[in-house]
Scaffold this motif. Structure first.
Motif, mmCIF file in Angstrom:
data_model
loop_
_atom_site.group_PDB
_atom_site.id
_atom_site.type_symbol
_atom_site.label_atom_id
_atom_site.label_comp_id
_atom_site.label_asym_id
_atom_site.label_seq_id
_atom_site.Cartn_x
_atom_site.Cartn_y
_atom_site.Cartn_z
ATOM 1 N N GLU A 29 -9.601 5.304 -10.754
ATOM 2 C CA GLU A 29 -9.691 3.898 -11.152
ATOM 3 C C GLU A 29 -8.384 3.405 -11.741
ATOM 4 O O GLU A 29 -7.822 4.041 -12.637
ATOM 5 C CB GLU A 29 -10.789 3.745 -12.212
ATOM 6 C CG GLU A 29 -12.005 3.028 -11.709
ATOM 7 C CD GLU A 29 -13.091 2.983 -12.772
ATOM 8 O OE1 GLU A 29 -14.265 3.022 -12.393
ATOM 9 O OE2 GLU A 29 -12.755 2.933 -13.975
ATOM 10 N N GLY A 30 -7.886 2.305 -11.234
ATOM 11 C CA GLY A 30 -6.684 1.699 -11.789
ATOM 12 C C GLY A 30 -5.384 2.305 -11.295
ATOM 13 O O GLY A 30 -4.312 1.779 -11.581
ATOM 14 N N SER A 31 -5.463 3.409 -10.538
ATOM 15 C CA SER A 31 -4.236 4.082 -10.093
ATOM 16 C C SER A 31 -3.602 3.380 -8.899
ATOM 17 O O SER A 31 -2.402 3.461 -8.687
ATOM 18 C CB SER A 31 -4.541 5.531 -9.707
ATOM 19 O OG SER A 31 -5.283 5.577 -8.491
ATOM 20 N N ASP A 32 -4.425 2.722 -8.088
ATOM 21 C CA ASP A 32 -3.996 2.097 -6.838
ATOM 22 C C ASP A 32 -3.460 3.121 -5.836
ATOM 23 O O ASP A 32 -2.760 2.762 -4.904
ATOM 24 C CB ASP A 32 -2.944 1.009 -7.110
ATOM 25 C CG ASP A 32 -2.930 -0.055 -6.008
ATOM 26 O OD1 ASP A 32 -3.998 -0.320 -5.427
ATOM 27 O OD2 ASP A 32 -1.846 -0.599 -5.726
ATOM 28 N N LEU A 33 -3.779 4.401 -6.045
ATOM 29 C CA LEU A 33 -3.313 5.447 -5.128
ATOM 30 C C LEU A 33 -4.501 6.094 -4.425
ATOM 31 O O LEU A 33 -5.390 6.655 -5.076
ATOM 32 C CB LEU A 33 -2.517 6.520 -5.896
ATOM 33 C CG LEU A 33 -1.214 6.046 -6.535
ATOM 34 C CD1 LEU A 33 -0.576 7.178 -7.346
ATOM 35 C CD2 LEU A 33 -0.229 5.524 -5.484
ATOM 36 N N LEU A 62 0.861 -1.176 0.000
ATOM 37 C CA LEU A 62 0.000 0.000 0.000
ATOM 38 C C LEU A 62 0.893 1.220 0.000
ATOM 39 O O LEU A 62 1.687 1.407 0.916
ATOM 40 C CB LEU A 62 -0.903 0.028 1.245
ATOM 41 C CG LEU A 62 -1.603 1.384 1.490
ATOM 42 C CD1 LEU A 62 -2.568 1.728 0.358
ATOM 43 C CD2 LEU A 62 -2.328 1.388 2.829
ATOM 44 N N THR A 63 0.778 2.040 -1.040
ATOM 45 C CA THR A 63 1.470 3.322 -1.076
ATOM 46 C C THR A 63 0.466 4.389 -0.687
ATOM 47 O O THR A 63 -0.609 4.480 -1.281
ATOM 48 C CB THR A 63 2.031 3.601 -2.481
ATOM 49 O OG1 THR A 63 2.913 2.545 -2.841
ATOM 50 C CG2 THR A 63 2.779 4.923 -2.520
ATOM 51 N N ILE A 64 0.799 5.165 0.343
ATOM 52 C CA ILE A 64 -0.146 6.154 0.860
ATOM 53 C C ILE A 64 0.619 7.415 1.233
ATOM 54 O O ILE A 64 1.724 7.340 1.765
ATOM 55 C CB ILE A 64 -0.926 5.560 2.061
ATOM 56 C CG1 ILE A 64 -2.036 6.498 2.525
ATOM 57 C CG2 ILE A 64 0.005 5.175 3.222
ATOM 58 C CD1 ILE A 64 -3.026 5.843 3.494
ATOM 59 N N ASP A 65 0.032 8.580 0.939
ATOM 60 C CA ASP A 65 0.738 9.817 1.272
ATOM 61 C C ASP A 65 0.538 10.135 2.754
ATOM 62 O O ASP A 65 -0.453 9.719 3.373
ATOM 63 C CB ASP A 65 0.281 10.976 0.380
ATOM 64 C CG ASP A 65 -1.133 11.393 0.677
ATOM 65 O OD1 ASP A 65 -1.323 12.415 1.343
ATOM 66 O OD2 ASP A 65 -2.050 10.670 0.248
ATOM 67 N N SER A 66 1.487 10.869 3.316
ATOM 68 C CA SER A 66 1.519 11.048 4.769
ATOM 69 C C SER A 66 0.307 11.824 5.276
ATOM 70 O O SER A 66 -0.178 11.578 6.378
ATOM 71 C CB SER A 66 2.820 11.722 5.209
ATOM 72 O OG SER A 66 2.960 12.961 4.568
#
Ligand SMILES: [Zn+2]
Length: 160
Positions: free
Chosen positions: A41-45, A11-15
């Protein structure tokens, strides 16, 4: 909708979003907090933080309000978004999906984030923040990568 296949789950997540989830969990302690972070959609972000009401208002259970949830899914549909993160807190137990959580997990593409406030309550102490994939009743923990911004994150980097 095609979602990138990750060989290594992460999981990449911004702080800022990470902090917002933790703040929500602390605020609602000792009840469980819950919400969604939508993303393109599709970004996984995960980019759009949507704290939800725990309709169960319970220290041991969470339930999205069905009207709120329906509205959110309409919005995401209109914006070409999807629920990238589905989060909730545990206030007395570890940050691991319960049997009920697993049974209710209906988004195989989502990152299920569990925050535990058992050590800190509403205070400043440490929280546990963990993320999982839940597919067909099978729970897989994944790495959580907190970044300042998504600019530097190459799309589908985890496939390399
Ligand atoms: Zn739970």
């Amino acid at each position: 909708m095609v979602r990138p296949v990750s060989l290594i789950h992460v999981l990449t997540i911004d702080s800022a979003t990470y902090d917002a989830i933790v703040a929500h969990a602390r605020r609602d302690h000792p009840d469980e907090a819950c919400g969604v972070v939508a993303g393109a959609e599709g970004s996984d972000l995960p980019t759009r933080f949507v704290p939800m009401v725990n309709a169960a208002m319970s220290p041991t259970f969470y339930e999205f309000d069905s009207t709120d949830l329906l509205r959110l899914y309409r919005e995401m549909d209109d914006n070409d978004e999807e629920p990238v993160v589905v989060y909730h807190s545990h206030t007395a137990t570890e940050a691991y999906p319960s049997r009920t959580d697993v049974n209710l997990a209906g988004e195989p593409g989502a990152h299920y984030v569990l925050v535990s406030t058992r050590e800190c309550g509403n205070g400043e102490g440490p929280v546990e923040f963990r993320s999982y994939r839940i597919v067909d009743g099978e729970v897989t923990e994944e790495e959580v990568r907190v970044v300042e911004r998504y600019d530097d994150v190459p799309t589908n980097a985890q496939e390399v």
